[in-house]
Design an enzyme around this catalytic site. Structure first.
Site, PDB file in Angstrom:
ATOM      1  N   HIS A 115       0.820  -1.223   0.000  1.00 16.73           N
ATOM      2  CA  HIS A 115       0.000   0.000   0.000  1.00 16.73           C
ATOM      3  C   HIS A 115       0.851   1.270   0.000  1.00 16.73           C
ATOM      4  O   HIS A 115       0.364   2.326  -0.370  1.00 16.73           O
ATOM      5  CB  HIS A 115      -0.952  -0.015   1.206  1.00 16.73           C
ATOM      6  N   HIS A 179       4.566   9.562  12.690  1.00 14.91           N
ATOM      7  CA  HIS A 179       3.701   8.434  13.056  1.00 14.91           C
ATOM      8  C   HIS A 179       4.530   7.245  13.491  1.00 14.91           C
ATOM      9  O   HIS A 179       5.676   7.098  13.099  1.00 14.91           O
ATOM     10  CB  HIS A 179       2.703   8.067  11.951  1.00 14.91           C
TER      11      HIS A 179
HETATM   12  O1  LIG Z   1       2.464  -5.919  10.586  1.00 15.01           O
HETATM   13  C1  LIG Z   1       3.164  -5.597   9.649  1.00 15.01           C
HETATM   14  O2  LIG Z   1       4.064  -6.307   9.234  1.00 15.01           O
HETATM   15  C2  LIG Z   1       2.967  -4.314   8.909  1.00 15.01           C
HETATM   16  C3  LIG Z   1       1.954  -3.375   9.490  1.00 15.01           C
HETATM   17  C4  LIG Z   1       1.640  -2.318   8.480  1.00 15.01           C
HETATM   18  O3  LIG Z   1       1.511  -2.589   7.299  1.00 15.01           O
HETATM   19  C5  LIG Z   1       1.523  -0.970   8.935  1.00 15.01           C
HETATM   20  C6  LIG Z   1       1.459   0.032   8.045  1.00 15.01           C
HETATM   21  C7  LIG Z   1       1.375   1.404   8.447  1.00 15.01           C
HETATM   22  C8  LIG Z   1       1.534   2.424   7.530  1.00 15.01           C
HETATM   23  O4  LIG Z   1       1.755   2.190   6.267  1.00 15.01           O
HETATM   24  C9  LIG Z   1       1.550   3.843   7.878  1.00 15.01           C
HETATM   25  O5  LIG Z   1       0.893   4.257   8.849  1.00 15.01           O
HETATM   26  O6  LIG Z   1       2.260   4.561   7.165  1.00 15.01           O
HETATM   27 FE   LIG Z   2       3.444   3.494   5.754  1.00 14.70          FE
END
Ligand SMILES: O=C(O)CCC(=O)/C=C/C=C(\O)C(=O)O
Ligand SMILES: [Fe+2]
Length: 313
Positions: A115, A179
């Site tokens: 993403h 963040h």
């Molecule tokens: O648990 C994991 O391996 C990954 C967790 C995750 O994908 C978190 C993503 C958070 C973001 O992309 C963000 O806040 O930028």
């Molecule tokens: Fe991220």
């Protein structure tokens, strides 16, 4: 031909754990404005800088940055899985140009993106977009990270090369500002987590759901005022955005990883995508920031910002 830029935060929790409608509507209205900016610019090519969160790139081979001369989205957090419309010729030319500039960029003929790259593309172009693009993975999660100067130099090298193509190129930088969502870290990984940080491609649906549940629960707790998470830091975020608005990209060289983490949390390293994008834009001379927006969104656990900019003629 001018270059245009948009930098924008992403959040897996968008659409899942949303803030109050007054905030969500303002964010969506800003997205509409950014989409109009992009449509008016009518890019012939898009370069997108973004991180991965152990969905596509792992510690079996963790590059500092990697140009995808072919790519596919893994389809996490509701993004569309499948091949991306990569302009392979453009990507391969970029790899050569960047290497010629003395930057040891990695190349992938099948970069797996999550993403971090797919969400901004879907925000800008909708699902199943076909606009030619080149994805550039920027490591922001797999510590340790190199100095910020390297990411500026990568951006500038890409900027100089695309400048010479005489095309309308849109540069996108994807990532949150301050963040600290729950993303696993090598230095504290249990053997089980370590195994998936090294070789975690194609997790079972159960494991993916469990990982996602952890992030959703964290978002809910954060919004409910749980102070065990590092808090969003609007002052830090304003400083970051002001630096780009003031065309002071080379100042980012002095930002250390420690300073970023202390003030912005571990995932503030995603700001590296913004540095690369603004550095690329800056190579053609002056640029004008045409818009900026910012919200500290507790439900998404992030300082959520967007900027648009265009080179001055
Ligand atoms: O648990 C994991 O391996 C990954 C967790 C995750 O994908 C978190 C993503 C958070 C973001 O992309 C963000 O806040 O930028
Ligand atoms: Fe991220």
């Amino acid at each position: 031909m001018p270059l245009a830029l948009c930098t924008l935060s992403h959040s897996p929790l968008y659409g899942i754990n949303d803030p109050d409608p007054s905030v969500l509507n303002a964010v969506d209205a800003a997205f509409d404005r950014v989409r109009t900016f992009v449509e008016d610019f009518d890019p012939e090519l898009t370069i997108v800088f973004g991180p991965d969160h152990y969905n596509g790139v792992f510690y079996d081979m963790m590059p500092a940055f990697c140009i995808g001369s072919g790519a596919r989205a893994v389809g996490d957090w509701g993004t569309e899985p499948g091949p991306l419309p990569v302009d392979r010729t453009a990507a391969r030319r970029l790899v050569s140009a960047v290497l010629d500039d003395g930057i040891d960029v990695a190349q992938s003929e099948e970069l797996h993106v999550d993403h971090g790259i797919a969400q901004p593309l879907e925000f800008l172009f909708g699902k199943r977009y076909s606009n030619p693009l080149v994805p550039v993975f920027v490591n922001a999660v797999g510590l340790p990270l190199g100095p910020m100067q390297r990411i500026r130099l990568l951006g500038e090298s890409i900027g100089r090369e695309i400048e010479s193509w005489n095309k309308r190129v849109l540069i996108v930088g994807s990532g949150g500002l301050s963040h600290d969502p729950p993303v696993p870290r090598l230095d504290e990984a249990t053997p089980e987590v370590l195994a998936r940080l090294i070789d975690g491609r194609n997790p079972s649906p159960e494991l993916r759901a469990e990982r996602q549940r952890r992030v959703i629960e964290a978002g809910k707790a954060h919004a409910a005022g749980d102070t065990s998470f590092q808090q969003i830091n609007p002052d830090f975020d304003a400083r970051i955005m002001n630096t780009f608005a003031d065309s002071a990209v080379s100042e980012t060289d002095s930002w250390t990883t420690d300073w970023m983490e202390k003030n912005g949390g571990h995932s503030a390293h995603e700001i590296r995508s913004w540095v690369a994008a603004f550095a690329a834009l800056s190579t053609g001379g002056s640029y004008t920031v045409t818009n900026r927006w910012y919200w500290p969104v507790q439900e998404w656990m992030t300082g959520f910002g967007m900027m648009t900019a265009i080179q001055e003629a």
